[in-house]
Design a protein around this motif. Structure first.
Motif, PDB file in Angstrom:
ATOM      1  N   ALA A  19       0.804  -1.221   0.000  1.00 43.12           N
ATOM      2  CA  ALA A  19       0.000   0.000   0.000  1.00 43.12           C
ATOM      3  C   ALA A  19       0.835   1.268   0.000  1.00 43.12           C
ATOM      4  N   GLU A  20       2.084   1.186   0.435  1.00 44.22           N
ATOM      5  CA  GLU A  20       2.935   2.375   0.472  1.00 44.22           C
ATOM      6  C   GLU A  20       3.693   2.594  -0.832  1.00 44.22           C
ATOM      7  N   SER A  21       3.569   1.683  -1.770  1.00 45.83           N
ATOM      8  CA  SER A  21       4.351   1.752  -3.000  1.00 45.83           C
ATOM      9  C   SER A  21       3.898   2.891  -3.904  1.00 45.83           C
ATOM     10  N   THR A  22       4.879   3.521  -4.548  1.00 47.94           N
ATOM     11  CA  THR A  22       4.601   4.507  -5.585  1.00 47.94           C
ATOM     12  C   THR A  22       4.633   3.803  -6.941  1.00 47.94           C
ATOM     13  N   ILE A  23       4.274   4.551  -7.983  1.00 41.64           N
ATOM     14  CA  ILE A  23       4.385   3.996  -9.334  1.00 41.64           C
ATOM     15  C   ILE A  23       5.819   3.586  -9.610  1.00 41.64           C
ATOM     16  N   ALA A  24       6.781   4.443  -9.220  1.00 37.88           N
ATOM     17  CA  ALA A  24       8.189   4.123  -9.451  1.00 37.88           C
ATOM     18  C   ALA A  24       8.602   2.858  -8.696  1.00 37.88           C
ATOM     19  N   ASP A  25       8.091   2.682  -7.489  1.00 38.52           N
ATOM     20  CA  ASP A  25       8.396   1.460  -6.725  1.00 38.52           C
ATOM     21  C   ASP A  25       7.916   0.223  -7.483  1.00 38.52           C
ATOM     22  N   CYS A  26       6.714   0.319  -8.053  1.00 35.64           N
ATOM     23  CA  CYS A  26       6.166  -0.815  -8.798  1.00 35.64           C
ATOM     24  C   CYS A  26       7.003  -1.118 -10.033  1.00 35.64           C
ATOM     25  N   VAL A  27       7.455  -0.070 -10.729  1.00 30.55           N
ATOM     26  CA  VAL A  27       8.295  -0.281 -11.912  1.00 30.55           C
ATOM     27  C   VAL A  27       9.608  -0.942 -11.510  1.00 30.55           C
ATOM     28  N   ARG A  28      10.212  -0.479 -10.411  1.00 27.75           N
ATOM     29  CA  ARG A  28      11.473  -1.082  -9.952  1.00 27.75           C
ATOM     30  C   ARG A  28      11.266  -2.548  -9.565  1.00 27.75           C
ATOM     31  N   ARG A  29      10.110  -2.849  -8.998  1.00 26.97           N
ATOM     32  CA  ARG A  29       9.834  -4.237  -8.621  1.00 26.97           C
ATOM     33  C   ARG A  29       9.752  -5.114  -9.868  1.00 26.97           C
ATOM     34  N   GLU A  30       9.098  -4.608 -10.910  1.00 31.65           N
ATOM     35  CA  GLU A  30       9.037  -5.350 -12.166  1.00 31.65           C
ATOM     36  C   GLU A  30      10.424  -5.502 -12.784  1.00 31.65           C
ATOM     37  N   LEU A  31      11.218  -4.448 -12.732  1.00 32.70           N
ATOM     38  CA  LEU A  31      12.580  -4.536 -13.268  1.00 32.70           C
ATOM     39  C   LEU A  31      13.383  -5.617 -12.549  1.00 32.70           C
ATOM     40  N   ALA A  32      13.241  -5.686 -11.238  1.00 35.51           N
ATOM     41  CA  ALA A  32      13.966  -6.704 -10.467  1.00 35.51           C
ATOM     42  C   ALA A  32      13.535  -8.107 -10.878  1.00 35.51           C
ATOM     43  N   ILE A  33      12.235  -8.280 -11.125  1.00 32.80           N
ATOM     44  CA  ILE A  33      11.735  -9.591 -11.554  1.00 32.80           C
ATOM     45  C   ILE A  33      12.351  -9.989 -12.888  1.00 32.80           C
ATOM     46  N   TRP A  34      12.342  -9.063 -13.846  1.00 35.19           N
ATOM     47  CA  TRP A  34      12.821  -9.401 -15.184  1.00 35.19           C
ATOM     48  C   TRP A  34      14.346  -9.533 -15.223  1.00 35.19           C
ATOM     49  N   ARG A  35      15.043  -8.785 -14.389  1.00 34.88           N
ATOM     50  CA  ARG A  35      16.491  -8.996 -14.306  1.00 34.88           C
ATOM     51  C   ARG A  35      16.776 -10.388 -13.751  1.00 34.88           C
ATOM     52  N   ALA A  36      16.052 -10.790 -12.721  1.00 33.53           N
ATOM     53  CA  ALA A  36      16.261 -12.122 -12.154  1.00 33.53           C
ATOM     54  C   ALA A  36      15.927 -13.210 -13.176  1.00 33.53           C
ATOM     55  N   MET A  37      14.874 -13.013 -13.950  1.00 38.61           N
ATOM     56  CA  MET A  37      14.507 -13.983 -14.974  1.00 38.61           C
ATOM     57  C   MET A  37      15.605 -14.087 -16.033  1.00 38.61           C
ATOM     58  N   TYR A  38      16.206 -12.959 -16.385  1.00 38.91           N
ATOM     59  CA  TYR A  38      17.308 -12.960 -17.347  1.00 38.91           C
ATOM     60  C   TYR A  38      18.554 -13.619 -16.760  1.00 38.91           C
ATOM     61  N   GLU A  39      18.910 -13.222 -15.542  1.00 35.94           N
ATOM     62  CA  GLU A  39      20.177 -13.689 -14.977  1.00 35.94           C
ATOM     63  C   GLU A  39      20.160 -15.174 -14.636  1.00 35.94           C
ATOM     64  N   GLU A  40      18.974 -15.743 -14.382  1.00 38.74           N
ATOM     65  CA  GLU A  40      18.957 -17.159 -14.051  1.00 38.74           C
ATOM     66  C   GLU A  40      19.261 -18.039 -15.263  1.00 38.74           C
ATOM     67  N   ARG A  57      21.929 -17.629 -16.900  1.00 37.60           N
ATOM     68  CA  ARG A  57      23.387 -17.708 -16.835  1.00 37.60           C
ATOM     69  C   ARG A  57      24.025 -17.637 -18.218  1.00 37.60           C
ATOM     70  N   GLU A  58      23.364 -16.952 -19.101  1.00 38.54           N
ATOM     71  CA  GLU A  58      23.875 -16.750 -20.460  1.00 38.54           C
ATOM     72  C   GLU A  58      23.723 -15.274 -20.786  1.00 38.54           C
ATOM     73  N   GLY A  59      24.844 -14.569 -20.837  1.00 35.80           N
ATOM     74  CA  GLY A  59      24.801 -13.134 -20.998  1.00 35.80           C
ATOM     75  C   GLY A  59      24.436 -12.686 -22.402  1.00 35.80           C
ATOM     76  N   ASP A  60      23.834 -11.526 -22.473  1.00 38.33           N
ATOM     77  CA  ASP A  60      23.505 -10.870 -23.737  1.00 38.33           C
ATOM     78  C   ASP A  60      23.791  -9.389 -23.539  1.00 38.33           C
ATOM     79  N   PRO A  61      24.821  -8.828 -24.188  1.00 41.42           N
ATOM     80  CA  PRO A  61      25.179  -7.424 -23.955  1.00 41.42           C
ATOM     81  C   PRO A  61      24.036  -6.451 -24.204  1.00 41.42           C
ATOM     82  N   LEU A  62      23.166  -6.737 -25.187  1.00 37.07           N
ATOM     83  CA  LEU A  62      22.058  -5.827 -25.456  1.00 37.07           C
ATOM     84  C   LEU A  62      21.082  -5.802 -24.287  1.00 37.07           C
ATOM     85  N   ILE A  63      20.776  -6.957 -23.707  1.00 41.62           N
ATOM     86  CA  ILE A  63      19.882  -6.998 -22.550  1.00 41.62           C
ATOM     87  C   ILE A  63      20.534  -6.295 -21.361  1.00 41.62           C
TER      88      ILE A  63
END
Length: 467
Positions: A160-181, A183-189
């Motif tokens: 309930a205390e989250s701002t729009i920016a907080d929600c965007v950062r939470r989504e970014l963290a999810i997608w970074r974790a999905m990418y990093e798991e 274990r195959e790097g892509d410089p563009l990503i």
């Protein structure tokens, strides 16, 4: 007996979730929940990720038209998007004015949900009447505006205390974790995620319920009118401008008439003009998500993968250039002579088309032949241009890295390290990626057909005038 939603808590530790559900088990569950008899059981889609069925149930002499969505068990993952999670958003929409199917039941042990089957079809690209296309698109925008009036409060996935920016950062963290798991790097990503994380918009206002994949293909229409929003798998609390970015992304595949007018209509409905800079930011994020999905996906038809990879990586670089105001110079086409193998590729393509696809009455055979043709077209282009592209990319990497890499693979790995260390200026890196994706797109152009030249629709009338 009326069919009511199942609001029982889902026991996610149930051992049933770790084994596949049989069709008989799912049918028995539906009949137990509805108190009726299944009279139709037609699979609509199937695959490793989710399967769905059109189900008719005769309950008290009344036929209920339902939709079953089932997700087979999968290994533990950073990806949070499950059918059980999707059910939470259907519940949030219950009683609202948003045109979405009603949730009927949630399976307590398997990742399965039952909803109403909304009327209509999803193949917007096949609508030929321009006035119908415009009406459907306008009514979709109205539905999106209705959705964005729903606050994100009350959702389990929302603080309930989250701002729009907080929600965007939470989504970014999810997608970074999905990418990093992977274990195959892509410089563009890596490049895109770093930019997204350092440029999160900080708008005023509260987070809203975001569909997360809104646009043609994910809504239904019937008799020239919009009927329902579908596929809430990626829904989340967040920035309403993200859905407009998704809308523009999906319009690359299935364009709507006068997209800029649709953006203006959305602003009129919301009482404030859409924030175009935030839409451009979210175009980068949306494109990054799609590229990550392709990066994670090791299944699928190879021909479609070739087309998707080339298109979506090009769109990501385009989105980053538009979001940052960087003008990318046009790239000259590749020039190289046909090799002695060109005629062999042409012969195989002729056989696939005229000796198989044009004469077969089996849809599966025709589809397989067309997919194989996409692969052959790509291989023909690579046979001709591959050595030139590899030499060009190594030359450009040598300029970026200060020395020529031992191979293209080595150079891309070293580029990723240099980007993470901040040793390459943003515009220099973006220019390199623009060249790289342009070359990829040229390799895939023959396989891509009309998609080879597609891009995001203009956001404003002035942009339209310059297209």
């Amino acid at each position: 007996m009326g069919i009511e939603p199942d609001h029982r808590p889902v026991d996610k530790q149930d051992s049933a979730a770790n084994r596949p559900a049989s069709p008989d088990e799912l049918r028995d569950w539906i009949q137990a929940e509805t108190g009726g008899t299944v009279t139709r059981w037609q699979q609509i889609s199937g695959g490793n990720r989710c399967r769905s069925w059109a189900v008719d149930v005769d309950a008290d002499s009344r036929v209920e038209q339902l939709y079953l969505r089932y997700q087979p068990p999968r290994p533990p993952s950073a990806e949070p998007y499950t059918v059980w999670r999707e059910a939470e958003f259907y519940r949030a929409l219950s009683g609202s004015a948003v045109p979405a199917p009603r949730l009927i039941a949630v399976h307590p042990g398997h990742q399965a949900i039952l909803t109403e089957r909304a009327p209509g079809r999803a193949d917007y690209r096949r609508v030929t009447d321009e006035s119908e296309r415009e009406t459907i698109a306008r009514e979709f925008v109205e539905a999106l505006a209705t959705l964005h009036r729903i606050p994100a409060t009350g959702l389990q996935v929302f603080d309930a205390e989250s701002t729009i920016a907080d929600c965007v950062r939470r989504e970014l963290a999810i997608w970074r974790a999905m990418y990093e798991e992977t274990r195959e790097g892509d410089p563009l990503i890596d490049f895109a995620l770093a930019w997204l994380e350092s440029h999160v918009p900080e708008p005023e206002g509260r987070p809203v319920l975001v569909h997360g994949d809104a646009g043609p293909g994910n809504f239904l229409f019937e008799n020239g009118h919009f009927t329902a929003l579908l596929d809430w798998e990626l829904a989340h609390p967040g920035d309403p401008m993200e859905d407009l970015a998704w809308f523009s992304m999906r319009c690359v595949m299935e364009p709507v008439p006068d997209f800029a007018a649709r953006i203006r209509e959305y602003g009129d409905l919301m009482g404030a003009a859409a924030d175009l800079d935030r839409i451009r930011y979210h175009r980068v994020f949306v494109s990054t998500r799609v590229v990550i999905i392709r990066h994670r996906n090791v299944t699928g038809l190879p021909g479609n993968s070739i087309v998707s990879r080339a298109l979506n990586r090009r769109l990501l670089v385009t989105a980053m250039a538009e979001a940052t105001g960087v003008a990318l110079p046009p790239r000259p086409p590749l020039h190289a002579p046909r090799t002695e193998r060109g005629a062999l590729f042409d012969h195989v393509l002729h056989e696939l088309r005229h000796d198989i696809a044009d004469v077969s009455a089996e849809p599966g055979v025709v589809a397989a032949a067309k997919n194989a043709a996409k692969v052959i077209k790509y291989l023909r282009a690579y046979d001709r241009y591959g050595p030139l592209i590899e030499a060009t990319e190594c030359d450009e990497l040598a300029s970026l890295l200060g020395e020529r890499p031992a191979s293209l693979q080595d150079g891309m790995a070293r580029l990723g390290e240099a980007l993470k260390a901040g040793r390459i200026p943003f515009e220099t890196a973006l220019a390199f990626f623009a060249g790289s994706v342009a070359r990829d797109a040229e390799l895939a152009a023959s396989s891509s057909g009309g998609l080879a030249g597609r891009s995001f629709p203009p956001l404003t009338r002035s942009e339209t005038d310059h297209v």
